[in-house]
Design a protein around this motif. Structure first.
Motif, PDB file in Angstrom:
ATOM      1  N   PRO A  30      54.575  19.779  69.811  1.00  0.00           N
ATOM      2  CA  PRO A  30      55.279  19.175  69.389  1.00  0.00           C
ATOM      3  C   PRO A  30      56.140  19.763  68.105  1.00  0.00           C
ATOM      4  O   PRO A  30      55.608  20.553  67.662  1.00  0.00           O
ATOM      5  CB  PRO A  30      54.519  17.808  69.013  1.00  0.00           C
ATOM      6  N   VAL A  67      60.699   9.684  75.785  1.00  0.00           N
ATOM      7  CA  VAL A  67      59.307  10.597  75.259  1.00  0.00           C
ATOM      8  C   VAL A  67      58.095   9.411  75.115  1.00  0.00           C
ATOM      9  O   VAL A  67      58.276   8.197  74.837  1.00  0.00           O
ATOM     10  CB  VAL A  67      59.357  10.943  73.725  1.00  0.00           C
ATOM     11  N   ASP A  69      54.479   8.595  73.364  1.00  0.00           N
ATOM     12  CA  ASP A  69      53.232   8.993  72.430  1.00  0.00           C
ATOM     13  C   ASP A  69      52.046   8.671  72.755  1.00  0.00           C
ATOM     14  O   ASP A  69      51.852   7.329  72.742  1.00  0.00           O
ATOM     15  CB  ASP A  69      53.745   8.706  71.028  1.00  0.00           C
ATOM     16  N   PRO A 113      57.935  16.090  72.214  1.00  0.00           N
ATOM     17  CA  PRO A 113      56.968  16.960  72.932  1.00  0.00           C
ATOM     18  C   PRO A 113      57.669  18.373  72.983  1.00  0.00           C
ATOM     19  O   PRO A 113      59.156  18.681  72.840  1.00  0.00           O
ATOM     20  CB  PRO A 113      56.889  16.484  74.208  1.00  0.00           C
ATOM     21  N   ARG A 122      49.206  14.819  73.756  1.00  0.00           N
ATOM     22  CA  ARG A 122      49.728  13.582  73.063  1.00  0.00           C
ATOM     23  C   ARG A 122      50.976  13.093  73.331  1.00  0.00           C
ATOM     24  O   ARG A 122      51.273  11.776  73.588  1.00  0.00           O
ATOM     25  CB  ARG A 122      49.495  13.542  71.592  1.00  0.00           C
ATOM     26  N   TYR A 123      51.902  13.993  73.194  1.00  0.00           N
ATOM     27  CA  TYR A 123      53.398  13.719  73.666  1.00  0.00           C
ATOM     28  C   TYR A 123      53.665  14.131  74.864  1.00  0.00           C
ATOM     29  O   TYR A 123      53.538  15.479  75.108  1.00  0.00           O
ATOM     30  CB  TYR A 123      54.244  14.446  72.434  1.00  0.00           C
TER      31      TYR A 123
END
Length: 183
Positions: A30, A67, A69, A113, A122-123
């Motif tokens: 990221p 995106v 998260d 990301p 996570r992203y």
């Protein structure tokens, strides 16, 4: 994400060459980018964001990169920079409850990301940039409209679920009076 998508996105970094080098070394990494240069971002909680994403996609409405998260449980919709006035205008025009949101423009930073995130990262990109998005003044309008519509839909779904619980929920055993005396 395409090479042109990487070039456009990395151009928003304080140091575009460092951003591209980071992604060349680890395409999953990221990276924090400045909002307000090439894009602004509207973030909402994940449930509203996923419903909005689905509605925009299925209805063929204009929208740009999106995106997710996972840890913060938020979805971010990238708009053209300086879209805030248009977004707020159309959000106020909608009948219904607008969701709680954050508008990230000039002076804000957003973590995106890398070009090739894995499913456990996570992203994630829900919709990665393939190139520099073509300016479309209808993007903030479509996003404002669908955010309110999705919020209203989820409010109705929750109200329905409270009023008419599923048969499976009603069939759950109760544990009253099932304790045994161990003494």
């Amino acid at each position: 994400m395409t090479t042109r998508g990487v070039e456009w996105l990395s151009a928003a970094a304080d140091d575009p060459a460092d951003c591209r080098a980071t992604w060349a070394d680890d395409p999953r990494a990221p990276y924090a980018l400045a909002a307000g240069r090439f894009f602004d971002v509207v973030t909402v909680e994940q449930r509203v964001g996923m419903e909005t994403f689905d509605q925009l996609l299925h209805r063929g409405l204009p929208f740009g990169p999106v995106v997710l998260d996972h840890k913060a449980r938020r979805v971010g919709f990238l708009l053209g920079s300086r879209s805030q006035e248009t977004f707020l205008h159309y959000l106020a025009q909608e009948d219904g409850t607008p969701p709680t949101y954050r508008y990230l423009g000039h002076g804000s930073v957003v973590v995106v990301p890398g070009p090739m995130p894995m499913s456990g990262d996570r992203y994630q990109w829900l919709r990665a940039p393939a190139r520099r998005p073509i300016a479309n003044p209808l993007r903030p309008v479509a996003l404002a409209t669908m955010l309110v519509a999705s919020t209203e839909l989820l409010i109705r779904v929750d109200r329905y679920g409270e009023r008419y619980p599923s048969e499976a929920a009603l069939a759950l055993p109760t544990f009253e009076g099932t304790a045994t005396d161990a003494g």
